[in-house]
Design an enzyme around this catalytic site. Structure first.
Site, PDB file in Angstrom:
ATOM      1  CD  GLU A 263      11.597  71.910  73.781  1.00  0.00           C
ATOM      2  OE1 GLU A 263      11.817  70.837  73.988  1.00  0.00           O
ATOM      3  OE2 GLU A 263      11.088  72.734  72.497  1.00  0.00           O
ATOM      4  CG  HIS A 282      10.232  68.659  71.713  1.00  0.00           C
ATOM      5  ND1 HIS A 282      11.646  69.195  71.861  1.00  0.00           N
ATOM      6  CD2 HIS A 282      10.533  68.097  70.512  1.00  0.00           C
ATOM      7  CE1 HIS A 282      12.367  68.742  70.926  1.00  0.00           C
ATOM      8  NE2 HIS A 282      11.807  68.050  70.118  1.00  0.00           N
TER       9      HIS A 282
HETATM   10  N1  LIG Z   1       9.713  68.176  66.821  1.00  0.00           N
HETATM   11  C1  LIG Z   1      10.155  67.236  66.920  1.00  0.00           C
HETATM   12  O1  LIG Z   1       9.609  66.166  67.565  1.00  0.00           O
HETATM   13  C2  LIG Z   1      11.586  67.045  66.210  1.00  0.00           C
HETATM   14  C3  LIG Z   1      11.668  65.579  65.723  1.00  0.00           C
HETATM   15  C4  LIG Z   1      12.905  65.233  64.790  1.00  0.00           C
HETATM   16  C5  LIG Z   1      13.511  66.411  64.428  1.00  0.00           C
HETATM   17  N2  LIG Z   1      13.469  67.568  64.940  1.00  0.00           N
HETATM   18  C6  LIG Z   1      14.240  68.773  64.389  1.00  0.00           C
HETATM   19  O2  LIG Z   1      14.018  68.754  62.820  1.00  0.00           O
HETATM   20  C7  LIG Z   1      15.207  69.152  62.204  1.00  0.00           C
HETATM   21  C8  LIG Z   1      15.292  68.654  60.992  1.00  0.00           C
HETATM   22  O3  LIG Z   1      15.358  67.168  61.126  1.00  0.00           O
HETATM   23  P1  LIG Z   1      15.695  66.266  59.364  1.00  0.00           P
HETATM   24  O4  LIG Z   1      15.634  64.980  60.111  1.00  0.00           O
HETATM   25  O5  LIG Z   1      15.094  66.774  58.585  1.00  0.00           O
HETATM   26  O6  LIG Z   1      17.241  66.796  59.449  1.00  0.00           O
HETATM   27  P2  LIG Z   1      18.063  67.049  57.951  1.00  0.00           P
HETATM   28  O7  LIG Z   1      19.607  66.855  58.465  1.00  0.00           O
HETATM   29  O8  LIG Z   1      17.898  65.528  57.341  1.00  0.00           O
HETATM   30  O9  LIG Z   1      17.788  68.135  57.317  1.00  0.00           O
HETATM   31  C9  LIG Z   1      18.102  69.339  57.916  1.00  0.00           C
HETATM   32  C10 LIG Z   1      18.363  70.371  56.575  1.00  0.00           C
HETATM   33  O10 LIG Z   1      18.643  71.703  56.899  1.00  0.00           O
HETATM   34  C11 LIG Z   1      19.518  72.225  56.186  1.00  0.00           C
HETATM   35  N3  LIG Z   1      20.307  73.355  57.082  1.00  0.00           N
HETATM   36  C12 LIG Z   1      21.191  73.175  57.907  1.00  0.00           C
HETATM   37  N4  LIG Z   1      21.714  74.332  58.314  1.00  0.00           N
HETATM   38  C13 LIG Z   1      20.981  75.211  57.492  1.00  0.00           C
HETATM   39  C14 LIG Z   1      21.149  76.639  57.533  1.00  0.00           C
HETATM   40  N5  LIG Z   1      21.697  77.144  58.403  1.00  0.00           N
HETATM   41  N6  LIG Z   1      20.275  77.228  56.643  1.00  0.00           N
HETATM   42  C15 LIG Z   1      19.407  76.479  55.586  1.00  0.00           C
HETATM   43  N7  LIG Z   1      19.422  75.485  55.651  1.00  0.00           N
HETATM   44  C16 LIG Z   1      20.165  74.762  56.745  1.00  0.00           C
HETATM   45  C17 LIG Z   1      20.425  70.881  55.779  1.00  0.00           C
HETATM   46  O11 LIG Z   1      21.311  71.278  54.400  1.00  0.00           O
HETATM   47  C18 LIG Z   1      19.368  69.885  55.679  1.00  0.00           C
HETATM   48  O12 LIG Z   1      18.817  69.905  54.258  1.00  0.00           O
HETATM   49  C19 LIG Z   1      16.434  68.400  63.448  1.00  0.00           C
HETATM   50  O13 LIG Z   1      17.604  69.009  63.373  1.00  0.00           O
HETATM   51  C20 LIG Z   1      15.625  68.497  64.731  1.00  0.00           C
HETATM   52  O14 LIG Z   1      16.092  69.613  65.316  1.00  0.00           O
HETATM   53  C21 LIG Z   1      12.185  68.170  65.633  1.00  0.00           C
END
Ligand SMILES: NC(=O)c1ccc[n+]([C@@H]2O[C@H](COP(=O)([O-])OP(=O)(O)OC[C@H]3O[C@@H](n4cnc5c(N)ncnc54)[C@H](O)[C@@H]3O)[C@@H](O)[C@H]2O)c1
Length: 315
Positions: A263, A282
């Protein structure tokens, strides 16, 4: 004379967060995301706020002797070297709840757009092709299966919305989420099974070494040819070229991609040439409310600079 602390912003953010910072600190803006330039610009800095662009590396931390706190405007902290921060006693904070609603709404939105073929029909009609109404077949989401990979904050909210649309929920995670199982009848299964059974698959895991190319050529082959894949997690979770091949050859119906391996994504990115892909830069988390809430990472920045415990430390 006591000098006001300085906070460096890698990117602009909502004025409300900036106004908050300015009550306690001087606000500066990075002129580049180049590591060497940043090393020059952090020399006198007590706090850094980073969004999706740029990185906070060991070298940058070592160039900032006054640095006490790094704040991630948003949730994913993969562009901050957490180990290096910990070793140096630099606190890392984020705004874990702020983007969840916006991202979940975006995910449901792109699922609707792809199912109803809205972008394709829009483009065709503007090109004078009224007749596509006889050829484009839309899909209903009710009764279909949604596979959620990563049932955390965002995944859970997507599950709630999808349940309201009458969808069945499967999920894959390293931990069990009893709440979504109880409330939305979501069933936890292995990733391979989820990929085989789901009509829609949405990714909500963080970028870690374990999730790198979690969706690769082998796993894409398991998906139904009618399936839709949504990635609003991180670009590294999907092997882009394998996804391109699957979409191009009709082995996958469509995809919605908000995040990219590199990105900003270049204008000639291979996925941009495909009609069955919806792309966004994004910005799934960029609603008005979320942008204000994410800018309030400023509060934890100031708390740490003033020696108080932060509300949302990243461990
Ligand atoms: N596109 C965007 O604008 C945007 C915005 C916010 C977050 N995000 C991304 O979304 C992701 C998730 O956000 P969230 O707030 O739901 O996070 P979160 O921490 O609440 O949830 C992440 C989940 O993934 C699981 N996890 C972690 N590693 C794993 C693996 N190897 N295999 C299977 N499951 C696994 C965790 O147990 C957890 O339940 C963030 O880490 C970020 O990278 C993107």
């Amino acid at each position: 004379m006591n000098q006001r602390p300085k906070v460096l912003l890698y990117e602009p953010m909502h004025q409300k967060g900036i106004d908050y910072l300015k009550m306690y600190a001087d606000v500066l803006y990075a002129s580049s995301w180049d590591e060497d330039i940043l090393c020059q610009e952090v020399k006198d800095i007590s706090g850094i706020i980073i969004r999706a662009n740029g990185k906070v590396t060991t070298k940058i931390m070592d160039s900032a002797p006054k640095l006490k706190v790094i704040g991630r405007h948003g949730a994913g902290v993969d562009n901050i070297d957490l180990e290096a921060a910990k070793k140096r006693g630099i606190t890392v904070v984020n705004t874990p709840h702020a983007p969840a609603e916006a991202v979940a709404e975006h995910v449901i939105g792109v699922m609707v757009v792809l199912s109803k073929r809205i972008l394709e029909s829009d483009r065709a009609l503007r090109a004078g092709q009224w007749d596509v109404r006889y050829h484009f077949q839309a899909f209903e989401m009710k009764g279909k299966t949604l596979g959620i990979v990563g049932m955390g904050r965002i995944g859970s909210r997507v599950a709630e919305m999808a349940k309201a649309l009458g969808m069945e929920i499967l999920y894959y995670d390293v931990v069990v989420n009893p709440q979504v199982e109880g409330k939305y009848d979501a069933k936890k299964i292995e990733l391979e099974e989820l990929l085989k059974l789901s009509d829609y698959i949405t990714l909500h895991v963080p970028a870690t070494p374990e999730t790198k190319y979690l969706i690769n050529a082998e796993r894409l082959k398991l998906m139904k040819p009618t399936a839709i894949l949504v990635n609003a997690a991180r670009g590294s979770v999907v092997d882009t070229m394998a996804l391109y091949d699957a979409l191009k050859s009709g082995k996958l119906f469509g995809a919605a991609i908000d995040v990219f391996e590199k990105e900003p994504a270049p204008a000639d990115h291979p996925l941009f040439s495909l009609p069955n892909v919806v792309v966004t830069p994004h910005m799934a988390g960029h609603s008005d409310d979320a942008l204000i809430a994410m800018s309030m990472v400023a509060k934890d920045i100031i708390r740490v600079i003033q020696g108080q415990p932060p509300e949302y430390p990243v461990k």
